[in-house]
Design a protein around this motif. Structure first.
Motif, short mmCIF file in Angstrom:
data_model
loop_
_atom_site.label_atom_id
_atom_site.label_comp_id
_atom_site.label_asym_id
_atom_site.label_seq_id
_atom_site.Cartn_x
_atom_site.Cartn_y
_atom_site.Cartn_z
N LYS A 123 0.45 -2.16 2.69
CA LYS A 123 0.75 -0.76 2.35
C LYS A 123 1.42 -0.62 0.99
O LYS A 123 1.33 0.41 0.34
CB LYS A 123 1.60 -0.11 3.43
CG LYS A 123 3.00 -0.70 3.54
CD LYS A 123 3.81 -0.01 4.62
CE LYS A 123 5.21 -0.63 4.65
NZ LYS A 123 6.04 0.04 5.63
N LYS A 133 -3.60 12.87 5.80
CA LYS A 133 -2.22 12.47 5.53
C LYS A 133 -2.14 11.02 5.05
O LYS A 133 -2.99 10.20 5.37
CB LYS A 133 -1.36 12.63 6.80
CG LYS A 133 -1.33 14.05 7.34
CD LYS A 133 -0.64 14.98 6.37
CE LYS A 133 -0.61 16.39 6.93
NZ LYS A 133 -0.53 17.39 5.91
N GLN A 134 -1.09 10.74 4.31
CA GLN A 134 -0.89 9.42 3.74
C GLN A 134 -0.90 8.33 4.81
O GLN A 134 -1.51 7.27 4.62
CB GLN A 134 0.44 9.40 2.99
CG GLN A 134 0.77 8.06 2.36
CD GLN A 134 2.03 8.11 1.52
OE1 GLN A 134 2.29 9.08 0.83
NE2 GLN A 134 2.82 7.04 1.58
N ASN A 135 -0.26 8.57 5.97
CA ASN A 135 -0.21 7.54 7.01
C ASN A 135 -1.60 7.21 7.57
O ASN A 135 -1.87 6.07 7.94
CB ASN A 135 0.77 7.92 8.13
CG ASN A 135 0.38 9.18 8.87
OD1 ASN A 135 -0.40 9.99 8.39
ND2 ASN A 135 0.94 9.36 10.05
N LYS A 136 -2.50 8.18 7.57
CA LYS A 136 -3.88 7.94 8.03
C LYS A 136 -4.63 7.08 7.00
O LYS A 136 -5.39 6.20 7.37
CB LYS A 136 -4.63 9.26 8.25
CG LYS A 136 -4.03 10.17 9.30
CD LYS A 136 -4.30 9.65 10.67
CE LYS A 136 -3.79 10.67 11.69
NZ LYS A 136 -3.81 10.15 13.04
N LEU A 168 -3.20 4.99 4.93
CA LEU A 168 -2.62 3.65 5.02
C LEU A 168 -3.16 2.88 6.22
O LEU A 168 -3.33 1.66 6.15
CB LEU A 168 -1.09 3.73 5.08
CG LEU A 168 -0.40 4.03 3.75
CD1 LEU A 168 1.09 4.28 3.94
CD2 LEU A 168 -0.62 2.89 2.76
N ALA A 169 -3.45 3.59 7.32
CA ALA A 169 -4.05 2.94 8.50
C ALA A 169 -5.44 2.41 8.15
O ALA A 169 -5.83 1.31 8.58
CB ALA A 169 -4.10 3.91 9.67
#
Length: 180
Positions: free
Chosen positions: A90, A75-78, A80-81
């Motif tokens: 970000k 996923k995108q949030n992973k 970005l992390a």
């Protein structure tokens, strides 16, 4: 140990003449040696000639947007992390992680744009609207003038993974191709 002595004008002229002769006679061998040692990008960077590298052909915006496009189970949030872990903001990233949305992505907006630094690609459709006569959009970006450099993610197949994304960004920073 590296000698850091500054050469005199006469010493510099002698060195220049010797280098011209050696480079003229052994240029291909020297270029191959530097390439296979992994120091070609560093050498060209020191010489101020990094734009000669094929993956530096258009865009020298080291702080531009990094497009990540292609099918991803991550996923995108992973992602970005992972980017944050490496010190990236970000807002430096644009994501299109859906296979079918990659078909209609506006690729032409990147051509001759100084806003983009790199395109990191995973699995994506071969048939997309802006590919023209090329076999795939990846090839179209790689071979047409004006697009940012492309990095194909994955080892044996195009694939976006957390580890691959991390290694790719880390490598770009370490070789001074982008700034985090």
């Amino acid at each position: 140990m590296v000698n850091t002595k500054t050469l005199s004008v006469n010493e510099l002229q002698v060195l220049e003449q010797n280098l011209k002769e050696v480079l003229h006679n052994h240029f291909s061998e020297i270029l191959s040696r530097v390439n296979y040692s992994g120091q070609l990008a560093e050498l060209l960077n020191v010489l101020g000639l990094e734009n000669l590298l094929p993956y530096q052909k258009v865009n020298s915006n080291k702080q531009g947007i990094i497009l990540v496009i292609g099918q991803s189970e991550v996923k995108q949030n992973k992602l970005l992390a992972v980017a944050k872990e490496l010190g990236f903001d970000k807002n430096r990233f644009e994501f299109c992680l859906d296979y079918s949305k990659a078909k209609t992505f506006q690729y032409k907006k990147m051509q001759y744009s100084l806003n983009y630094s790199y395109v990191l690609v995973g699995a994506m459709p071969h048939s997309v609207k802006d590919k023209g006569n090329f076999s795939s959009m990846i090839t179209a970006i790689e071979e047409q003038e004006g697009y940012p450099p492309v990095i194909r993610m994955g080892s044996n197949e195009l694939k976006i993974t957390k580890t691959g994304f991390y290694n790719c960004l880390k490598n770009l920073v370490e070789h001074n191709f982008i700034i985090n």
